[in-house]
Design an enzyme around this catalytic site. Structure first.
Site, short mmCIF file in Angstrom:
data_model
loop_
_atom_site.label_atom_id
_atom_site.label_comp_id
_atom_site.label_asym_id
_atom_site.label_seq_id
_atom_site.Cartn_x
_atom_site.Cartn_y
_atom_site.Cartn_z
N GLY A 98 0.86 -1.18 -0.03
CA GLY A 98 0.14 0.01 0.12
C GLY A 98 0.89 1.19 -0.01
O GLY A 98 2.18 1.27 0.05
N GLY A 114 1.08 5.09 1.80
CA GLY A 114 0.50 5.84 2.81
C GLY A 114 0.78 7.23 2.70
O GLY A 114 1.60 7.57 1.96
N GLY A 115 0.56 8.12 3.53
CA GLY A 115 0.87 9.53 3.72
C GLY A 115 2.31 9.66 3.54
O GLY A 115 3.00 10.74 2.95
N GLY A 149 4.81 7.39 2.74
CA GLY A 149 5.77 6.37 2.13
C GLY A 149 4.86 5.15 1.72
O GLY A 149 3.69 4.88 2.04
N LYS A 153 8.04 -0.32 5.66
CA LYS A 153 7.67 1.14 5.12
C LYS A 153 8.86 2.19 4.74
O LYS A 153 9.65 2.54 5.65
CB LYS A 153 7.04 1.94 6.33
CG LYS A 153 6.42 3.23 6.02
CD LYS A 153 5.18 3.78 6.89
CE LYS A 153 4.36 4.84 6.24
NZ LYS A 153 2.99 5.06 6.70
N ASP A 163 -4.39 10.57 12.02
CA ASP A 163 -4.87 9.92 10.70
C ASP A 163 -5.43 8.53 11.03
O ASP A 163 -5.08 7.65 10.17
CB ASP A 163 -3.60 9.96 9.86
CG ASP A 163 -3.97 9.62 8.34
OD1 ASP A 163 -5.09 9.88 8.00
OD2 ASP A 163 -3.30 9.40 7.61
#
Ligand code: NAG
Ligand code: NAG
Ligand code: NAG
Ligand code: NAG
Length: 639
Positions: A351, A353-354, A356, A372, A469
């Site tokens: 996925g 994310g904000g 990375g 990540k 978040d």
């Protein structure tokens, strides 16, 4: 030497009862037969280096010396309270050693939990002629109630119910092993009561116990206090393996990092006291439903964890040490992470994310990890980044994704997390085929688990983190569908101001952001509560806050408006996901309670939103609970 004494619960007690204190507790401290000269020599030998050994080993130390066959072997255990000041801990131990030698000149065994009022520290010394390591020892015990009665114009039955509930919470937290500290069984809570002043409670077990033994030991301390001293203004109960103290004032400097929470609403307390049992039943029944795949997954998962533990030293992971508590922690080689993720190949991508992209990785030993890779650098220096990550690795809770370690080489900043197999909540609730897999049991448990994770971040962890978040895609589900909150602490890592409560840099996702945060950048635990409410309503309705298109005639409206409208019209059945499989354990009332909680969380007025603590109490309560009525909610449109 006169500065130390056994188990003094309060200054008041000290002042009033100094004369009788030594006498009363001398008998509790020393027991067993008289010892021989060489036993005494061995004991003194161990005791001489004990204070420095305790502080050099993170706050707990045990050692043995002497011959078993000649009956001269002495076993010593000592510790200080978590968060102790090094010098204060040493001084406390020096005092208790001198004191014990003076008061127990002949007997083989002793234990004492000593409060050093001058330094505001707790320390424990125990020596015995048999090894106590890993053994639960409940007897003898000492009890020191405050001599004064609780003075309250209010109903003491209610007070007792509240007291029970918060003591239970402290007990639960203390007996959950927190392996980020040597002193792994510890909890301190501060609770605002309506009937009295704030209540401060602290519990600690020796770290050699199992969690269940620690739980039992503390439970027996609480029971003893209730039996003998209920109605007193505070007090302490000590057993060889554990210690419990509560008072109406701060002690041991133990509450500086502790958030004050509200006492549970009194209606809920009687059931909150029983929730441990209820929850077990609940889990038992739940497991029966998804039993086969879950057990297989669990076996694989446990196997992986075991192999991880065995093999980490051969896999290019370097151990470095956490500067805060000396615990080992993992620094990963960049090359090894490259190999593990097939050079960060798109097929391994889990996925985006904000901050990375997240990749799945497989270490040489077969262990799966989530990697990540931060795209925007954190803007922190090497040391700063490292220290910040180290702090985050200390956050451990079964409802948080575990941060295993990090890598920072050159430009790269990478975080390595445990791999959570079932992907995220949004993949289930926004997918028709999968939604029906989520029974009401599972949904209820997910919501409850997320609340527990958040409570830990907000109140129980030492860092006090506001997530900022929280959303369905940040809630990962493990093989047993237990939720784990991901991506917490990013605001810390990226140097965003955590203390001021106002920021020009809004991170978060529209649709989940509280109005005051989206508009003015004001965040607080209550903005997380808002996001939690949105996530909750999505989970029970099966609808996303943003895409409520073809579902109903409410073309332009968001989920919150939709839920509010149906709620106010009394059309409750239309709110809940028709695809959710029914289950025997969750009644319609409980589902309606969820909707009600969800609506309270998304109130525009921050002060009308409940705390996570109250939410958990409502969730755990199986009886009818009184909750404030929600006022109309407004939906924030994305710009
Ligand atoms: C410890 O001392 C007690 C008497 O106080 C004795 O009964 C017991 O056998 C001793 N235990 C060991 C392991 O020496
Ligand atoms: C503490 O006790 C354990 C179990 O008996 C033992 O393995 C360990 O070596 C002891 N620690 C020290 C420093 O002697
Ligand atoms: C409180 O936080 C500070 C700084 O993070 C830490 O040094 C201290 O040990 C903490 N106190 C307790 C009781 O955990
Ligand atoms: C105190 O509260 C309890 C529980 O709500 C209630 O049963 C009891 O009657 C109350 N006692 C008094 C004196 O108000």
């Amino acid at each position: 030497m006169g500065k130390s004494w056994v188990m003094t619960p309060s200054l008041l007690f000290f002042i009033l009862f100094l004369q009788t204190l030594k006498h009363v507790h001398a008998s509790d401290k020393c027991y067993g037969d008289f010892f021989t000269t060489s036993y005494g020599v061995n004991r003194d030998n161990l005791l001489s280096s004990l204070p420095s050994n305790v502080v050099n080993n993170g706050g707990f130390y045990n050692a043995s010396f002497g011959s078993v066959s000649r009956n001269t072997r002495v076993h010593v255990v000592a510790l200080c309270n978590r968060g102790y000041d090094v010098q204060a801990c040493k001084t406390c131990l020096e005092h208790v050693i001198d004191d014990t030698k003076a008061k127990c000149p002949h007997q083989k065994e002793t234990f004492s939990w000593v409060t050093e009022e001058a330094n505001d520290v707790l320390c424990n010394l125990r020596y015995t002629n048999h090894s106590t390591f890993g053994k639960l020892e409940l007897l003898p015990f000492t009890i020191n109630p405050n001599p004064n009665d609780i003075v309250s114009s209010k109903n003491l039955t209610l007070l007792r119910q509240e007291w029970n509930a918060i003591v239970d919470r402290t007990l639960e937290a203390a007996s959950t092993a927190d392996t980020s500290s040597v002193l792994k069984y510890y909890s301190a809570t501060r609770t605002e009561f309506t009937e009295t002043k704030d209540v401060y409670a602290m519990m600690q077990c020796t770290p050699d116990l199992s969690p269940s033994d620690c739980n039992r030991c503390l439970r027996e301390c609480v029971n003893e206090f209730q039996k003998q001293s209920w109605g007193k203004q505070g007090g302490g109960v000590g057993r060889p393996s554990c210690y419990f103290r509560w008072d109406l004032f701060e002690f041991y400097k133990a509450f500086g990092n502790v958030t004050r929470v509200l006492a549970p609403p009194s209606q809920a307390s009687p059931t909150a006291m029983d929730c441990g049992r209820d929850e077990k039943d609940f889990e038992g029944r739940h497991i029966a439903i998804i039993v086969v795949p879950a057990i297989i997954n669990l076996i694989i998962f446990v196997g992986l964890i075991c192999s991880w533990k065995r093999k980490t030293s051969h896999t290019g992971i370097k151990e470095s040490y956490n500067p805060y508590d000396g615990q080992p922690m993992l620094r990963f080689d960049f090359v090894m992470l490259q190999t593990a993720t097939h050079d960060f190949s798109p097929e391994m991508k889990l996925g985006e994310g904000g901050f990375g992209s997240v990749y799945k990785g497989v270490l040489p030993n077969g262990e799966e990890i989530a990697v990540k890779r931060l795209t925007r650098g954190s803007g922190q220096g090497d040391m700063e980044f490292r220290n910040e990550v180290l702090l985050l690795t200390r956050l451990q809770h079964r409802n948080l994704v575990k941060l295993l370690g990090f890598c920072n080489e050159g430009e790269e900043e990478i975080l390595v997390y445990e791999f959570v197999p079932n992907s995220s909540l949004d993949h289930f609730i926004f997918d028709e085929a999968k939604r029906c897999l989520l029974t009401w049991d599972v949904r209820y448990r997910i919501i409850e688990g997320v609340a527990r994770g958040l409570l830990y971040l907000h109140e129980d962890s030492q860092l006090r983190i506001i997530h900022r978040d929280l959303k369905a895609s940040n809630i990962l589900l493990d093989a047993e569908m237990n939720p784990k909150v991901a991506d917490f602490g990013m605001a810390r890592l990226f140097n965003m101001d955590q203390t001021r409560g106002e920021t020009s840099r809004v991170v978060g996702t529209y649709g989940y952001m509280a109005p005051e945060y989206a508009t003015y950048g004001q965040y607080s635990v209550k903005s997380d509560v808002y996001s939690f409410g949105v996530m909750l309503l999505e989970t029970i309705s099966g609808k996303g806050n943003k895409n409520l298109k073809e579902e109903e005639e409410e073309e332009q409206e968001g989920l919150l408006d939709f839920v509010w409208k149906k709620w106010s019209e009394g059309k409750y059945a239309e709110i809940i996901d028709p695809l959710a499989a029914p289950s025997n354990n969750i009644s319609v009332d409980q589902v309606m309670k969820l909707v009600h909680i969800g609506l309270l969380c998304v109130q525009e007025d921050v002060s009308k939103r409940p705390t996570i603590n109250s939410i958990l109490i409502w969730l755990e309560s199986h009886a009818a609970t009184t909750m404030p009525a929600p006022t109309p909610v407004t939906f924030l449109t994305a710009p």
